[in-house]
Design a protein around this motif. Structure first.
Motif, short mmCIF file in Angstrom:
data_model
loop_
_atom_site.label_atom_id
_atom_site.label_comp_id
_atom_site.label_asym_id
_atom_site.label_seq_id
_atom_site.Cartn_x
_atom_site.Cartn_y
_atom_site.Cartn_z
N HIS A 268 49.51 24.54 48.56
CA HIS A 268 49.19 25.63 47.65
C HIS A 268 47.90 26.29 48.14
CE1 HIS A 268 45.80 23.52 45.76
NE2 HIS A 268 46.55 22.43 45.82
N PHE A 269 47.55 27.41 47.53
CA PHE A 269 46.40 28.18 47.99
C PHE A 269 45.40 28.42 46.85
CE2 PHE A 269 49.99 29.14 50.69
CZ PHE A 269 49.46 28.94 51.95
N GLN A 270 45.40 27.54 45.87
CA GLN A 270 44.45 27.65 44.76
C GLN A 270 43.06 27.22 45.22
OE1 GLN A 270 46.04 25.32 41.55
NE2 GLN A 270 47.83 26.63 41.27
N SER A 271 42.06 28.02 44.85
CA SER A 271 40.65 27.73 45.17
C SER A 271 40.39 27.62 46.66
CB SER A 271 40.20 26.43 44.47
OG SER A 271 40.42 26.51 43.07
N VAL A 272 41.20 28.28 47.46
CA VAL A 272 41.03 28.25 48.92
C VAL A 272 40.22 29.45 49.40
CG1 VAL A 272 42.22 28.31 51.14
CG2 VAL A 272 43.14 26.95 49.26
N PHE A 273 40.50 30.62 48.85
CA PHE A 273 39.83 31.85 49.28
C PHE A 273 38.94 32.38 48.16
CE2 PHE A 273 43.98 31.71 51.41
CZ PHE A 273 43.57 31.70 52.73
N ASN A 274 37.80 33.00 48.55
CA ASN A 274 36.94 33.61 47.54
C ASN A 274 37.47 35.01 47.21
OD1 ASN A 274 35.95 35.49 49.51
ND2 ASN A 274 34.47 33.96 50.22
N ARG A 275 36.79 35.69 46.33
CA ARG A 275 37.31 36.98 45.85
C ARG A 275 37.26 38.08 46.90
NH1 ARG A 275 32.61 39.25 41.72
NH2 ARG A 275 30.86 39.19 43.20
N PHE A 276 36.50 37.88 47.98
CA PHE A 276 36.38 38.91 49.02
C PHE A 276 37.40 38.72 50.15
CE2 PHE A 276 32.07 38.47 47.21
CZ PHE A 276 31.95 39.75 46.67
N GLU A 277 38.12 37.62 50.13
CA GLU A 277 39.14 37.39 51.14
C GLU A 277 40.39 36.89 50.45
OE1 GLU A 277 38.28 34.25 53.86
OE2 GLU A 277 37.48 32.93 52.32
N GLY A 278 41.45 36.77 51.19
CA GLY A 278 42.69 36.32 50.60
C GLY A 278 43.68 35.93 51.67
N LEU A 279 44.82 35.47 51.23
CA LEU A 279 45.87 35.04 52.14
C LEU A 279 46.62 36.27 52.68
CD1 LEU A 279 47.38 32.59 53.32
CD2 LEU A 279 48.91 32.73 51.34
N THR A 280 46.72 36.36 53.99
CA THR A 280 47.45 37.45 54.64
C THR A 280 48.68 36.87 55.36
OG1 THR A 280 46.19 37.25 56.70
CG2 THR A 280 45.30 38.72 54.99
#
Length: 260
Positions: A141-153
């Protein structure tokens, strides 16, 4: 004689096996005059097995015990932030490289997947072992992995699934869907043939991309399509035709479903 593996030239080092302990003692206690060859002074030392040698899988080392080694392990969550010099000093101070392959694989399998990818940069042995540690990764899963300025691409998703996709049974994409495109369905379909449970909430999925996914992931039993506003009755038809084992479909918030 040890040779350069690139140019195949002698490196000035040789390993000698003596026929008796007496001959070994004589060599170790030889004078400088006896050790001079063609005007150059040779050094004679007892050979020691290098800690960097690639050990056979399952090897148990006689030198420091496993308990002693475990006490000195250093695995940091911000491993990627260390420079090469700090990493080398860290590895030289501990005995982690003396652990057998199975033990290192077990340790790496317990490290969060994002930090595990960073461990591949340490050395060739760690690269191989880190890649082998993914076989225990049954879900991601990808919970709590990226901060608000980045994300999963799509690119990041591909770099993760190319390592562990074939082992995954559960995939949760709901925590970071905003930067993903419908091309991410192609990535999942290509690398995750054994998926049984998938959460695609909030993703930009079309009927065509859903068909692509279900044609490859035929073992799906549960799929969540909450807020997937571009999925229509046609996409659901392909889902049910391709995935005969489907048991649960969540369509909450999908206003594009007409009921047909």
């Amino acid at each position: 004689m040890v040779k350069d593996h690139i140019h195949k030239r002698p490196k000035g080092i040789a390993f000698v096996t003596f026929s008796s302990t007496k001959d070994l003692t004589v060599a170790l206690n030889a004078t400088e005059e006896q050790l001079t060859l063609d005007g150059r002074l040779m050094r004679v030392l007892c050979a020691e097995e290098s800690s960097r040698v690639k050990h056979k899988e399952g090897t148990v080392w006689d030198s420091p015990s496993l308990a002693d080694n475990v006490e000195k392990l250093v695995i940091s969550d911000d491993f990627a932030d260390h420079n090469d010099k700090e990493t080398s000093e860290c590895l030289s101070e501990c005995h982690i490289n003396k652990l057998c392959d199975d033990t290192l694989i077990l340790i790496m399998s317990m490290v969060p997947w994002r930090q595990r990818m960073c461990l591949e940069r340490v050395c060739k042995r760690w690269l191989i072992l880190a890649q082998r540690s993914w076989h225990k990764q049954g879900s991601i899963h990808f919970q709590s992995v990226f901060n608000r300025f980045e994300g999963l691409t799509d690119t990041k998703l591909c770099s993760v699934l190319v390592r562990c996709g074939v082992y995954l049974r559960t995939l949760d994409m709901s925590a970071s869907p905003r930067l993903l495109t419908d091309m991410s369905m192609d990535v999942i379909a290509e690398h995750c043939p054994n998926l049984e449970v998938v959460d695609l909430s909030g993703m930009s999925i079309t009927d065509i991309s859903l068909r692509t996914l279900t044609q490859k992931c035929i073992k799906l039993k549960s799929i969540c399509l909450q807020r997937c506003f571009h999925v229509s009755d046609k996409g659901l038809q392909w889902l049910f035709e391709n995935c005969k084992q489907i048991e649960n479909v969540n369509l909450q918030g999908n206003n594009n479903i007409s009921g047909n």
